[in-house]
Design a protein around this motif. Structure first.
Motif, mmCIF file in Angstrom:
data_model
loop_
_atom_site.group_PDB
_atom_site.id
_atom_site.type_symbol
_atom_site.label_atom_id
_atom_site.label_comp_id
_atom_site.label_asym_id
_atom_site.label_seq_id
_atom_site.Cartn_x
_atom_site.Cartn_y
_atom_site.Cartn_z
ATOM 1 N N TYR A 132 10.040 23.934 54.048
ATOM 2 C CA TYR A 132 9.582 24.440 55.351
ATOM 3 C C TYR A 132 8.294 23.740 55.785
ATOM 4 O O TYR A 132 8.161 23.308 56.921
ATOM 5 N N LEU A 133 7.349 23.667 54.846
ATOM 6 C CA LEU A 133 5.996 23.224 55.209
ATOM 7 C C LEU A 133 5.956 21.759 55.641
ATOM 8 O O LEU A 133 5.019 21.343 56.314
ATOM 9 N N LYS A 134 6.985 20.995 55.278
ATOM 10 C CA LYS A 134 6.964 19.579 55.685
ATOM 11 C C LYS A 134 7.426 19.389 57.141
ATOM 12 O O LYS A 134 7.285 18.307 57.693
ATOM 13 N N LEU A 135 7.967 20.439 57.744
ATOM 14 C CA LEU A 135 8.469 20.302 59.120
ATOM 15 C C LEU A 135 7.322 20.385 60.120
ATOM 16 O O LEU A 135 6.409 21.199 59.966
ATOM 17 N N PRO A 136 7.373 19.564 61.174
ATOM 18 C CA PRO A 136 6.257 19.552 62.138
ATOM 19 C C PRO A 136 6.141 20.841 62.953
ATOM 20 O O PRO A 136 5.068 21.138 63.484
ATOM 21 N N ASN A 137 7.233 21.607 63.057
ATOM 22 C CA ASN A 137 7.162 22.846 63.852
ATOM 23 C C ASN A 137 6.920 24.089 62.990
ATOM 24 O O ASN A 137 7.199 25.202 63.412
ATOM 25 N N ILE A 193 15.338 25.665 61.323
ATOM 26 C CA ILE A 193 14.067 25.484 62.051
ATOM 27 C C ILE A 193 13.901 24.018 62.461
ATOM 28 O O ILE A 193 13.417 23.721 63.551
ATOM 29 N N LYS A 194 14.357 23.127 61.599
ATOM 30 C CA LYS A 194 14.300 21.699 61.942
ATOM 31 C C LYS A 194 15.164 21.428 63.177
ATOM 32 O O LYS A 194 14.772 20.696 64.093
ATOM 33 N N ALA A 195 16.332 22.061 63.225
ATOM 34 C CA ALA A 195 17.233 21.855 64.362
ATOM 35 C C ALA A 195 16.638 22.425 65.644
ATOM 36 O O ALA A 195 16.817 21.863 66.732
ATOM 37 N N LEU A 196 15.912 23.544 65.536
ATOM 38 C CA LEU A 196 15.297 24.147 66.738
ATOM 39 C C LEU A 196 14.227 23.235 67.322
ATOM 40 O O LEU A 196 13.918 23.304 68.522
ATOM 41 N N ALA A 197 13.616 22.390 66.483
ATOM 42 C CA ALA A 197 12.547 21.503 66.968
ATOM 43 C C ALA A 197 13.087 20.496 67.982
ATOM 44 O O ALA A 197 12.328 19.994 68.818
ATOM 45 N N GLY A 198 14.404 20.191 67.934
ATOM 46 C CA GLY A 198 14.977 19.239 68.887
ATOM 47 C C GLY A 198 14.794 19.719 70.311
ATOM 48 O O GLY A 198 14.017 19.143 71.085
ATOM 49 N N PRO A 199 15.438 20.835 70.682
ATOM 50 C CA PRO A 199 15.309 21.309 72.064
ATOM 51 C C PRO A 199 14.024 22.098 72.340
ATOM 52 O O PRO A 199 13.624 22.218 73.496
ATOM 53 N N LEU A 200 13.406 22.641 71.292
ATOM 54 C CA LEU A 200 12.248 23.535 71.509
ATOM 55 C C LEU A 200 11.026 23.068 70.720
ATOM 56 O O LEU A 200 10.475 23.827 69.904
#
Ligand code: 3PG
Length: 213
Positions: free
Chosen positions: A173-178, A147-154
């Motif tokens: 999970y909860l620490k990720l901005p997306n 999910i962290k990697a998906l935040a790059g392009p999306l």
């Protein structure tokens, strides 16, 4: 309801608490007590999966619980959408997404949280207007690093991951901005439901509700 409005409403629901309990209910008679315990513990948004014959009756019972926001999960078909709405579900969740399912949810004004895992699935939903998506099955699909990697392009897509998440794994999970929230069944273990251990389930909910976002 437009996909944009559905995602707006899904985001509001996902932001009510860090965790949405994912519930598989075999006996609708305990649904009210279970919902009261989870809501009292600080988890108002509840997903009841349409995987058991008792699920729709459980949604009807839980929808009466004050402070709860009850949704239906495992929506696979337009008939599921209709049944969920008739039972009083206020949001819908699906492990994936099909055009027929999304057409039905939009026509029924049911805010949907549709599922995606790959970037193409997420992009397809984004193209339709869904900026809030479920990520399922989360742990089996790479978990928080994916999910962290998906935040790059999306970066415009925000996720509610479910599948294999525990109290110990949730913080990653909860620490990720997306990530808006996570979903999981760990807050309502079957053995505690069978034992009618509502105080124990309320304590698990309290622990989950205290997770930092
Ligand atoms: C599910 O659909 O079963 C949810 O993703 C919950 O998964 P979990 O039981 O692994 O928390």
């Amino acid at each position: 309801m437009t996909p944009q409005d559905a995602s707006k409403r899904s985001a509001e629901i996902c932001q009510l608490a860090p965790v949405i309990p994912v519930l598989v209910i075999h006996d609708a008679a305990i649904a009210g007590d279970l919902a009261r315990a989870l809501v009292a513990g600080g988890l108002p948004a509840l997903e009841i999966t349409l995987r058991t014959p008792a699920a729709l009756d459980a949604i009807r019972e839980m929808a009466k619980v004050e402070g709860g926001v009850v949704g239906a999960g495992t929506l696979l078909t337009p008939d599921d959408v209709k049944a969920a709405c008739d039972a009083g579900a206020r949001f819908g969740v699906s492990p994936g997404a099909t055009d027929r399912l999304l057409d039905a949810a939009e026509a029924a004004d049911l805010p949907m949280l549709p599922g995606a895992v790959t970037s193409s699935e997420a992009m397809r939903l984004l193209e339709r207007g869904y900026t809030v998506q479920k990520f399922f099955p989360a742990e089996a699909s790479g978990g928080a690093p994916t999910i962290k990697a998906l935040a790059g392009p999306l970066p415009q897509i925000r996720f509610c991951p479910t599948g294999g998440i525990t109290l110990a794994k949730a913080p990653d999970y909860l620490k990720l901005p997306n990530i808006l929230c996570v979903g999981g069944s760990w807050v309502a273990p079957q053995e505690m439901i069978d034992a009618r251990d509502w105080a124990g389930i309320e304590a698990l909910a309290r622990e989950a509700a205290a997770l930092a976002r």
